[in-house]
Scaffold this active site. Structure first.
Site, PDB file in Angstrom:
ATOM      1  N   SER A 123       0.935  -1.108   0.111  1.00 38.22           N
ATOM      2  CA  SER A 123       0.076  -0.001  -0.056  1.00 38.22           C
ATOM      3  C   SER A 123       1.048   1.394  -0.163  1.00 38.22           C
ATOM      4  CB  SER A 123      -0.897  -0.105   1.199  1.00 38.22           C
ATOM      5  OG  SER A 123      -1.152   1.315   1.503  1.00 38.22           O
ATOM      6  N   TYR A 147      -1.914  -0.834  11.126  1.00 38.71           N
ATOM      7  CA  TYR A 147      -2.110  -1.633   9.656  1.00 38.71           C
ATOM      8  C   TYR A 147      -0.870  -1.141   8.511  1.00 38.71           C
ATOM      9  CZ  TYR A 147      -3.766  -1.546   4.724  1.00 38.71           C
ATOM     10  OH  TYR A 147      -3.932  -1.662   3.431  1.00 38.71           O
ATOM     11  N   LYS A 151       2.130  -3.725   6.745  1.00 40.26           N
ATOM     12  CA  LYS A 151       2.517  -3.515   5.494  1.00 40.26           C
ATOM     13  C   LYS A 151       3.900  -3.392   5.218  1.00 40.26           C
ATOM     14  CE  LYS A 151      -1.360  -4.238   3.207  1.00 40.26           C
ATOM     15  NZ  LYS A 151      -1.629  -5.646   2.874  1.00 40.26           N
TER      16      LYS A 151
HETATM   17  P1  NAD Z   1     -10.758  -6.865   1.335  1.00 39.08           P
HETATM   18  O1  NAD Z   1     -11.326  -6.697   2.611  1.00 39.08           O
HETATM   19  O2  NAD Z   1     -12.330  -6.613   0.397  1.00 39.08           O
HETATM   20  O3  NAD Z   1     -10.337  -8.010   0.651  1.00 39.08           O
HETATM   21  C1  NAD Z   1      -9.394  -8.977   1.657  1.00 39.08           C
HETATM   22  C2  NAD Z   1      -9.956 -10.318   1.602  1.00 39.08           C
HETATM   23  O4  NAD Z   1      -9.302 -11.210   2.519  1.00 39.08           O
HETATM   24  C3  NAD Z   1     -11.402 -10.551   2.084  1.00 39.08           C
HETATM   25  O5  NAD Z   1     -12.089 -11.353   1.385  1.00 39.08           O
HETATM   26  C4  NAD Z   1     -11.097 -11.230   3.323  1.00 39.08           C
HETATM   27  O6  NAD Z   1     -12.361 -11.996   3.609  1.00 39.08           O
HETATM   28  C5  NAD Z   1      -9.886 -12.065   3.270  1.00 39.08           C
HETATM   29  N1  NAD Z   1      -9.254 -12.461   4.500  1.00 39.08           N
HETATM   30  C6  NAD Z   1      -8.712 -11.568   5.453  1.00 39.08           C
HETATM   31  N2  NAD Z   1      -7.887 -12.210   6.132  1.00 39.08           N
HETATM   32  C7  NAD Z   1      -8.041 -13.244   6.007  1.00 39.08           C
HETATM   33  C8  NAD Z   1      -7.227 -14.985   6.326  1.00 39.08           C
HETATM   34  N3  NAD Z   1      -6.627 -14.697   7.439  1.00 39.08           N
HETATM   35  N4  NAD Z   1      -7.393 -15.970   5.647  1.00 39.08           N
HETATM   36  C9  NAD Z   1      -7.919 -15.683   4.559  1.00 39.08           C
HETATM   37  N5  NAD Z   1      -8.603 -14.695   4.267  1.00 39.08           N
HETATM   38  C10 NAD Z   1      -8.519 -13.687   4.524  1.00 39.08           C
HETATM   39  O7  NAD Z   1      -9.833  -5.799   0.936  1.00 39.08           O
HETATM   40  P2  NAD Z   1      -9.184  -5.255  -0.356  1.00 39.08           P
HETATM   41  O8  NAD Z   1      -9.456  -3.819  -0.669  1.00 39.08           O
HETATM   42  O9  NAD Z   1      -9.821  -6.119  -1.549  1.00 39.08           O
HETATM   43  O10 NAD Z   1      -7.783  -5.589  -0.186  1.00 39.08           O
HETATM   44  C11 NAD Z   1      -6.849  -6.479  -0.666  1.00 39.08           C
HETATM   45  C12 NAD Z   1      -5.549  -6.342   0.111  1.00 39.08           C
HETATM   46  O11 NAD Z   1      -4.897  -5.082  -0.810  1.00 39.08           O
HETATM   47  C13 NAD Z   1      -5.352  -6.194   1.526  1.00 39.08           C
HETATM   48  O12 NAD Z   1      -4.295  -6.737   1.707  1.00 39.08           O
HETATM   49  C14 NAD Z   1      -5.164  -4.590   1.583  1.00 39.08           C
HETATM   50  O13 NAD Z   1      -4.384  -4.441   2.812  1.00 39.08           O
HETATM   51  C15 NAD Z   1      -4.621  -4.448   0.573  1.00 39.08           C
HETATM   52  N6  NAD Z   1      -4.874  -2.923   0.052  1.00 39.08           N
HETATM   53  C16 NAD Z   1      -6.120  -2.403  -0.129  1.00 39.08           C
HETATM   54  C17 NAD Z   1      -6.184  -1.087  -0.296  1.00 39.08           C
HETATM   55  C18 NAD Z   1      -7.598  -0.514  -0.502  1.00 39.08           C
HETATM   56  O14 NAD Z   1      -7.650   0.703  -0.419  1.00 39.08           O
HETATM   57  N7  NAD Z   1      -8.584  -1.167  -0.616  1.00 39.08           N
HETATM   58  C19 NAD Z   1      -5.070  -0.109  -0.413  1.00 39.08           C
HETATM   59  C20 NAD Z   1      -3.832  -0.841  -0.337  1.00 39.08           C
HETATM   60  C21 NAD Z   1      -3.697  -1.955   0.239  1.00 39.08           C
HETATM   61  C1  UD1 Z   2      -6.921   5.003   4.011  1.00 40.62           C
HETATM   62  C2  UD1 Z   2      -5.745   4.654   4.976  1.00 40.62           C
HETATM   63  C3  UD1 Z   2      -4.842   3.881   4.028  1.00 40.62           C
HETATM   64  C4  UD1 Z   2      -5.311   2.667   3.387  1.00 40.62           C
HETATM   65  C5  UD1 Z   2      -6.462   3.120   2.632  1.00 40.62           C
HETATM   66  C6  UD1 Z   2      -7.394   1.897   1.914  1.00 40.62           C
HETATM   67  C7  UD1 Z   2      -5.905   6.519   6.726  1.00 40.62           C
HETATM   68  C8  UD1 Z   2      -5.299   7.371   7.281  1.00 40.62           C
HETATM   69  N1  UD1 Z   2      -5.096   5.862   5.529  1.00 40.62           N
HETATM   70  O1  UD1 Z   2      -6.401   5.783   2.835  1.00 40.62           O
HETATM   71  O2  UD1 Z   2      -3.676   3.381   5.100  1.00 40.62           O
HETATM   72  O3  UD1 Z   2      -4.410   1.993   2.668  1.00 40.62           O
HETATM   73  O4  UD1 Z   2      -7.256   3.900   3.315  1.00 40.62           O
HETATM   74  O5  UD1 Z   2      -8.079   1.385   3.005  1.00 40.62           O
HETATM   75  O6  UD1 Z   2      -6.785   5.830   7.124  1.00 40.62           O
HETATM   76  N2  UD1 Z   2     -12.352  11.819   3.782  1.00 40.62           N
HETATM   77  C9  UD1 Z   2     -13.297  12.430   3.966  1.00 40.62           C
HETATM   78  N3  UD1 Z   2     -14.298  11.976   4.494  1.00 40.62           N
HETATM   79  C10 UD1 Z   2     -14.636  10.580   4.632  1.00 40.62           C
HETATM   80  C11 UD1 Z   2     -13.532   9.642   4.267  1.00 40.62           C
HETATM   81  C12 UD1 Z   2     -12.543  10.324   3.743  1.00 40.62           C
HETATM   82  O7  UD1 Z   2     -13.155  13.555   3.966  1.00 40.62           O
HETATM   83  O8  UD1 Z   2     -15.645  10.291   5.224  1.00 40.62           O
HETATM   84  C13 UD1 Z   2     -11.037  12.155   2.960  1.00 40.62           C
HETATM   85  C14 UD1 Z   2      -9.780  11.757   3.935  1.00 40.62           C
HETATM   86  O9  UD1 Z   2      -9.374  12.679   4.827  1.00 40.62           O
HETATM   87  C15 UD1 Z   2      -8.844  11.728   2.666  1.00 40.62           C
HETATM   88  C16 UD1 Z   2      -9.504  11.197   1.353  1.00 40.62           C
HETATM   89  O10 UD1 Z   2     -10.961  11.631   1.805  1.00 40.62           O
HETATM   90  O11 UD1 Z   2      -8.485  13.045   2.463  1.00 40.62           O
HETATM   91  C17 UD1 Z   2      -9.464   9.757   1.304  1.00 40.62           C
HETATM   92  O12 UD1 Z   2      -9.697   9.067   2.434  1.00 40.62           O
HETATM   93  P1  UD1 Z   2      -9.813   7.519   2.249  1.00 40.62           P
HETATM   94  O13 UD1 Z   2     -10.635   7.046   1.227  1.00 40.62           O
HETATM   95  O14 UD1 Z   2     -10.105   7.080   3.608  1.00 40.62           O
HETATM   96  O15 UD1 Z   2      -8.269   6.990   1.943  1.00 40.62           O
HETATM   97  P2  UD1 Z   2      -6.841   7.437   2.750  1.00 40.62           P
HETATM   98  O16 UD1 Z   2      -7.236   8.096   4.087  1.00 40.62           O
HETATM   99  O17 UD1 Z   2      -6.059   7.767   1.622  1.00 40.62           O
END
Ligand code: NAD
Ligand code: UD1
Length: 331
Positions: A123, A147, A151
């Site tokens: 991430s 969290y 990572k």
């Molecule tokens: P998500 O929660 O939709 O998907 C994660 C999946 O992993 C879920 O289906 C959950 O049930 C499964 N899971 C969690 N722990 C588990 C375990 N111990 N064993 C088996 N399954 C398990 O999230 P996502 O948004 O699809 O994210 C996927 C990956 O990408 C995660 O590692 C997350 O940290 C990373 N990531 C997500 C974002 C984002 O904004 N969505 C940003 C950066 C990184």
């Molecule tokens: C957040 C996490 C990041 C994670 C990512 C995906 C934090 C500090 N960071 O990123 O570690 O990888 O989610 O899960 O939580 N915002 C509003 N109102 C809201 C929600 C968000 O104004 O109700 C703003 C936030 O202040 C930010 C932007 O929208 O400026 C994006 O927020 P968000 O979608 O939560 O993502 P990140 O904070 O970038």
């Protein structure tokens, strides 16, 4: 066969669709802690192809071993993990145990079965708060919450593992802010309860289920004072995984690469785009800054383009349109 951990989740399910579209054989392992079995059915419906599914916790060493015994797993795409920043501050042990512990167990079993290739979901959070955007892969990493630290630590574990075993092939993909949904509207992101992240929250406001969006901070040093992020369409992101896998086929060692568009949008710019896409008014209320937030985050996206031949193709309008389509159908 490719093992997709967390394949029932938001990014995993979209990546499974792209994998099946390219005729890869896949097996999903997901404990459904943050997803539903319906998304596996939707993957099959979208692609017209079948995939195997195991309801399995990746911390379950015996279960994982049995899976590897039953299938010839040549590579792993590892999405499984918990991802809520706020929850990680309340329950750090759960986050370290699930995310770091899960990766260690997975690596152990991969080693037992001589499986050497992994694409890992990292991430942009690993850029912490001490680097200036655009973020480039060579910048030092850190985190501001448990969290984020999971990572940083998982990246380090994978780097060390690759140092110890020169046959390993690891891709650390640093996602920026994944949003949007598959254009079919059958898979997308629908968090349980009140959403923490911006786009799922906006969806609920547009649907009329929440009265207004809380905008956290309007005094940042940005275009309009609100936070700036690099939003990336989840379908583009999913395609990045296919290119990373191809790269690993030809390269050993560790690839660390940003997956972002290289463009930042403010909260208000995103609200505007969403309002246009949905035809709904999105009322906003300005609130104090959210703790842990940074003003601006966007990628230097050149490395992915150079090494993977990948770049994001979908823009903010596509992200909002597909998100709204999914919201109306499924949320
Ligand atoms: P998500 O929660 O939709 O998907 C994660 C999946 O992993 C879920 O289906 C959950 O049930 C499964 N899971 C969690 N722990 C588990 C375990 N111990 N064993 C088996 N399954 C398990 O999230 P996502 O948004 O699809 O994210 C996927 C990956 O990408 C995660 O590692 C997350 O940290 C990373 N990531 C997500 C974002 C984002 O904004 N969505 C940003 C950066 C990184
Ligand atoms: C957040 C996490 C990041 C994670 C990512 C995906 C934090 C500090 N960071 O990123 O570690 O990888 O989610 O899960 O939580 N915002 C509003 N109102 C809201 C929600 C968000 O104004 O109700 C703003 C936030 O202040 C930010 C932007 O929208 O400026 C994006 O927020 P968000 O979608 O939560 O993502 P990140 O904070 O970038």
């Amino acid at each position: 066969m490719i093992l997709v951990t967390g394949g029932a989740g938001f990014i995993g399910s979209h990546t499974c669709v792209e994998l099946l579209n390219k005729d890869h054989e896949i097996v999903i392992a997901d404990n459904l802690v943050n997803s539903k079995i319906a998304s596996v059915e939707a993957i099959k419906q979208i692609t017209g192809k079948s995939c195997l599914f195991y309801e399995l916790d990746i911390n379950d060493e015996d279960g994982l071993r049995a899976l590897f015994r039953s299938h010839d797993i040549t590579s792993v795409i590892h999405f499984a993990g918990l991802k809520s920043v706020g929850e990680s501050c309340k329950f750090p042990h759960r986050y370290y145990s699930n995310n770091v512990g899960g990766t260690l167990t997975l690596l152990k079993i991969m080693r037992e079965f001589s499986c050497k290739s992994m694409v890992f979901s990292s991430s942009a959070t690993v850029y912490g708060r001490d680097n200036d955007p655009p973020f480039t892969e060579s910048m030092p990493t850190s985190a501001t919450n448990p969290y984020g630290w999971t990572k940083v630590i998982q990246e380090q574990i994978l780097v060390d593992q690759a140092k110890a075993d020169p046959e390993m092939r690891i891709a650390l993909l640093r996602y920026f802010n994944p949003v949007g949904a598959h254009p079919s509207g059958l898979i997308g992101e629908d968090p349980v309860g009140i959403p923490n992240n911006l786009v799922p929250y906006i969806c609920k406001v547009a649907l009329g289920r929440l009265p207004y969006l809380n905008v956290y901070g309007n005094d940042y040093d940005t275009v309009d004072g609100t936070g700036v992020r690099d939003y990336i369409h989840v379908v583009d992101l999913a395609k990045g995984h296919i290119e990373a896998m191809k790269y690993l086929d030809n390269n050993r060692g560790v690839l660390t690469v940003n997956l972002g568009t290289g463009i930042g949008y403010s909260v208000l710019e995103l609200v505007d785009a969403y309002s246009r896409a949905s035809g709904k008014e999105i009322p906003v209320r300005f609130m104090p800054r959210r703790s842990g937030d940074i003003a601006t985050s966007y990628a230097n996206a050149e490395k992915a383009c150079e090494l993977l031949g990948w770049k994001a193709e979908l823009g903010i309008e596509d992200m909002c349109r597909d998100s709204w389509n999914y919201a109306q159908k499924k949320m």
